[in-house]
Write a protein that holds these residues in place. Sequence first.
Motif, PDB file in Angstrom:
ATOM      1  N   ILE A   1       0.834  -1.202   0.000  1.00  0.00           N
ATOM      2  CA  ILE A   1       0.000   0.000   0.000  1.00  0.00           C
ATOM      3  C   ILE A   1       0.868   1.251   0.000  1.00  0.00           C
ATOM      4  N   HIS A   2       1.960   1.222   0.763  1.00  0.00           N
ATOM      5  CA  HIS A   2       2.899   2.352   0.766  1.00  0.00           C
ATOM      6  C   HIS A   2       3.485   2.574  -0.625  1.00  0.00           C
ATOM      7  N   TYR A   3       3.868   1.500  -1.310  1.00  0.00           N
ATOM      8  CA  TYR A   3       4.420   1.605  -2.666  1.00  0.00           C
ATOM      9  C   TYR A   3       3.386   2.189  -3.622  1.00  0.00           C
ATOM     10  N   GLN A   4       2.170   1.674  -3.583  1.00  0.00           N
ATOM     11  CA  GLN A   4       1.129   2.163  -4.502  1.00  0.00           C
ATOM     12  C   GLN A   4       0.818   3.632  -4.232  1.00  0.00           C
TER      13      GLN A   4
ATOM     14  N   SER B   1       2.894   5.839  -2.852  1.00  0.00           N
ATOM     15  CA  SER B   1       4.073   6.666  -3.134  1.00  0.00           C
ATOM     16  C   SER B   1       4.346   6.789  -4.627  1.00  0.00           C
ATOM     17  N   ALA B   2       4.223   5.667  -5.352  1.00  0.00           N
ATOM     18  CA  ALA B   2       4.618   5.653  -6.758  1.00  0.00           C
ATOM     19  C   ALA B   2       3.484   6.086  -7.696  1.00  0.00           C
ATOM     20  N   PHE B   3       2.232   5.967  -7.247  1.00  0.00           N
ATOM     21  CA  PHE B   3       1.092   6.269  -8.113  1.00  0.00           C
ATOM     22  C   PHE B   3       0.082   7.141  -7.362  1.00  0.00           C
ATOM     23  N   PRO B   4       0.516   8.348  -6.946  1.00  0.00           N
ATOM     24  CA  PRO B   4      -0.341   9.168  -6.079  1.00  0.00           C
ATOM     25  C   PRO B   4      -1.659   9.568  -6.728  1.00  0.00           C
ATOM     26  N   GLU B   5      -1.658   9.833  -8.026  1.00  0.00           N
ATOM     27  CA  GLU B   5      -2.904  10.254  -8.673  1.00  0.00           C
ATOM     28  C   GLU B   5      -3.931   9.118  -8.662  1.00  0.00           C
ATOM     29  N   ALA B   6      -3.498   7.911  -9.045  1.00  0.00           N
ATOM     30  CA  ALA B   6      -4.411   6.782  -9.031  1.00  0.00           C
ATOM     31  C   ALA B   6      -4.843   6.464  -7.599  1.00  0.00           C
ATOM     32  N   PHE B   7      -3.906   6.551  -6.652  1.00  0.00           N
ATOM     33  CA  PHE B   7      -4.246   6.230  -5.267  1.00  0.00           C
ATOM     34  C   PHE B   7      -5.258   7.218  -4.699  1.00  0.00           C
ATOM     35  N   SER B   8      -5.236   8.452  -5.181  1.00  0.00           N
ATOM     36  CA  SER B   8      -6.183   9.443  -4.671  1.00  0.00           C
ATOM     37  C   SER B   8      -7.620   9.074  -4.994  1.00  0.00           C
ATOM     38  N   ARG B   9      -7.822   8.162  -5.933  1.00  0.00           N
ATOM     39  CA  ARG B   9      -9.178   7.744  -6.300  1.00  0.00           C
ATOM     40  C   ARG B   9      -9.679   6.582  -5.436  1.00  0.00           C
ATOM     41  N   VAL B  10      -8.815   6.041  -4.565  1.00  0.00           N
ATOM     42  CA  VAL B  10      -9.203   4.894  -3.747  1.00  0.00           C
ATOM     43  C   VAL B  10     -10.257   5.325  -2.723  1.00  0.00           C
ATOM     44  N   ARG B  11     -11.317   4.529  -2.640  1.00  0.00           N
ATOM     45  CA  ARG B  11     -12.381   4.784  -1.663  1.00  0.00           C
ATOM     46  C   ARG B  11     -12.528   3.638  -0.653  1.00  0.00           C
ATOM     47  N   ALA B  12     -11.939   2.482  -0.958  1.00  0.00           N
ATOM     48  CA  ALA B  12     -11.991   1.361  -0.019  1.00  0.00           C
ATOM     49  C   ALA B  12     -10.820   0.427  -0.285  1.00  0.00           C
ATOM     50  N   ILE B  13     -10.256  -0.114   0.792  1.00  0.00           N
ATOM     51  CA  ILE B  13      -9.189  -1.114   0.706  1.00  0.00           C
ATOM     52  C   ILE B  13      -9.727  -2.411   1.281  1.00  0.00           C
ATOM     53  N   LEU B  14      -9.655  -3.478   0.471  1.00  0.00           N
ATOM     54  CA  LEU B  14     -10.165  -4.786   0.865  1.00  0.00           C
ATOM     55  C   LEU B  14      -9.046  -5.818   0.820  1.00  0.00           C
ATOM     56  N   THR B  15      -8.969  -6.667   1.833  1.00  0.00           N
ATOM     57  CA  THR B  15      -8.065  -7.807   1.741  1.00  0.00           C
ATOM     58  C   THR B  15      -8.609  -8.773   0.676  1.00  0.00           C
ATOM     59  N   TYR B  16      -7.712  -9.633   0.161  1.00  0.00           N
ATOM     60  CA  TYR B  16      -7.984 -10.310  -1.113  1.00  0.00           C
ATOM     61  C   TYR B  16      -9.174 -11.275  -1.095  1.00  0.00           C
ATOM     62  N   PRO B  17      -9.350 -12.138  -0.088  1.00  0.00           N
ATOM     63  CA  PRO B  17     -10.554 -12.978  -0.128  1.00  0.00           C
ATOM     64  C   PRO B  17     -11.826 -12.136  -0.158  1.00  0.00           C
ATOM     65  N   GLN B  18     -11.783 -11.025   0.575  1.00  0.00           N
ATOM     66  CA  GLN B  18     -12.964 -10.188   0.688  1.00  0.00           C
ATOM     67  C   GLN B  18     -13.224  -9.378  -0.585  1.00  0.00           C
ATOM     68  N   TYR B  19     -12.193  -9.178  -1.402  1.00  0.00           N
ATOM     69  CA  TYR B  19     -12.412  -8.563  -2.711  1.00  0.00           C
ATOM     70  C   TYR B  19     -13.334  -9.419  -3.560  1.00  0.00           C
ATOM     71  N   TRP B  20     -13.128 -10.731  -3.519  1.00  0.00           N
ATOM     72  CA  TRP B  20     -13.959 -11.623  -4.326  1.00  0.00           C
ATOM     73  C   TRP B  20     -15.376 -11.704  -3.761  1.00  0.00           C
ATOM     74  N   ALA B  21     -15.495 -11.620  -2.441  1.00  0.00           N
ATOM     75  CA  ALA B  21     -16.836 -11.530  -1.856  1.00  0.00           C
ATOM     76  C   ALA B  21     -17.516 -10.241  -2.295  1.00  0.00           C
ATOM     77  N   TYR B  22     -16.743  -9.173  -2.374  1.00  0.00           N
ATOM     78  CA  TYR B  22     -17.278  -7.886  -2.827  1.00  0.00           C
ATOM     79  C   TYR B  22     -17.770  -7.969  -4.274  1.00  0.00           C
ATOM     80  N   ARG B  23     -16.997  -8.610  -5.135  1.00  0.00           N
ATOM     81  CA  ARG B  23     -17.412  -8.714  -6.533  1.00  0.00           C
ATOM     82  C   ARG B  23     -18.683  -9.541  -6.677  1.00  0.00           C
TER      83      ARG B  23
END
Length: 456
Positions: free
Chosen positions: A135-138, A140-162
């Motif tokens: 998350i720190h890398y994303q 730091s390296a991609f601040p414009e794209a990261f500024s659009r983030v509205r939620a952070i999900l751990t990976y199993p829960q991403y698939w539950a979200y979809r």
Amino acid sequence: MSAFERIAVLDIGKTNAKMVIFDAASGAEMEMRRMPNRVLSGPPYPHYDVEALWAFLLETLADFAKAPGFDAISITTHGAAAALIDADGQLALPALDYEHQYPEDIQRAYDEIRPGFAETFSPRLSGGLNLGAQIHYQKSAFPEAFSRVRAILTYPQYWAYRLTGAAANEVTSLGCHTDLWRPHEGRYSSLVNVLDIRDLMAPVHSAFDQVGMVRADIVSGISLPEPVPVFCGIHDSNASLLPYLTERDAPFAVVSTGTWVINFAVAGDVDRLDMMRDALANVDAYGRVVPSARFMGGREFEILTGELGILDQDRARAALPGVIGKRLMLLPNVVAGSGPFPGRERKWVNGQSASADERWAAACLYFALMTETCLDLAGGRGPILVEGPFALNALYLSLLSSLTGRGVFAVPGSTGTSQGAALLAGIKPADRRGVPAVAIDGAGLSGYRADWLASV
């Protein structure tokens, strides 16, 4: 008793993904499909091919809806992965492959802000094995794209979200060396505030929670008779551990093998954990701390297979006395960057003109010694249950029993993680007592171990 008849489990490992249907009443596997879990090279960095996995999931669910049918879905995936969701519910950045190595300046910057081991029981690991580093890398390296983030999900829960549209996080994925979790306190670490992401972290649920029903458009698209519930999901190594927690009294150890060899010491000793040696605390499905240590043994076995050919158990066993006698040794690490002996690169000792069978015998000794070392680091006691591909390696099992002087039990089957995820929906636990390994004649083994340890 489960309220369901058949459970569909999505099981995404680092190497392969599969869909499995379980009969709830018996715990038996009914159907299974699999596909490789591909990593795309970029841009903007190596990332998981989530759309290929999604297509596989929908196609397989559609087929399974016809026969044998299912009335609930559960999920398990590898750790060290997260999804960054934007306001439209899409990925703001691709799901980053944890093996990607970041620029040195970003790594140094992360080292300055990450919490200490006493807070998180997460050692500093390579690449993105610490999810906080990803998350720190994303950010730091991609601040414009990261500024659009509205939620952070751990990976199993991403698939539950979809599948459901419900955003969640869960403790087994937060508690697996992420730097983001305080295992003893069951809450986020100071890093969440340092990265300024607390408001982005989805609500934390139990793995056993039903987070929602399959979305109406998916229900119609795969011709489900009616919507079915989706369980929150669980980190894969903790899914492997869960069946044993339901049927065994501590202390015992579970060696869960796949791409990684994860050594869980149930009722082990957290104070023995050495952050410099890939020893850490995991968090089980009930939120309890489990001392653990690991190495990338499955990947190492694949590499050795490519070099030596397929392991022949009988020939390797016949070669073992000579290997012990002449001290033919494989020293760590076949895969650098993790395990109890960090910073070392593999080396063959006394391997001149050794045959493939002799090298395989030495490799089985290597895997057994690495496992023993990990169990010792985690304070493992009691019987040792080995599941996954290494449970099929009789020579490794015999050596592990001889080296540790403890009962070692091979738990058959290839769906331990899937069965653990299905337990979230209440299926009957499979028999996980295992088949006892037969210890070998230990003549010379203690001396070999002493020389191997001295060499590393």
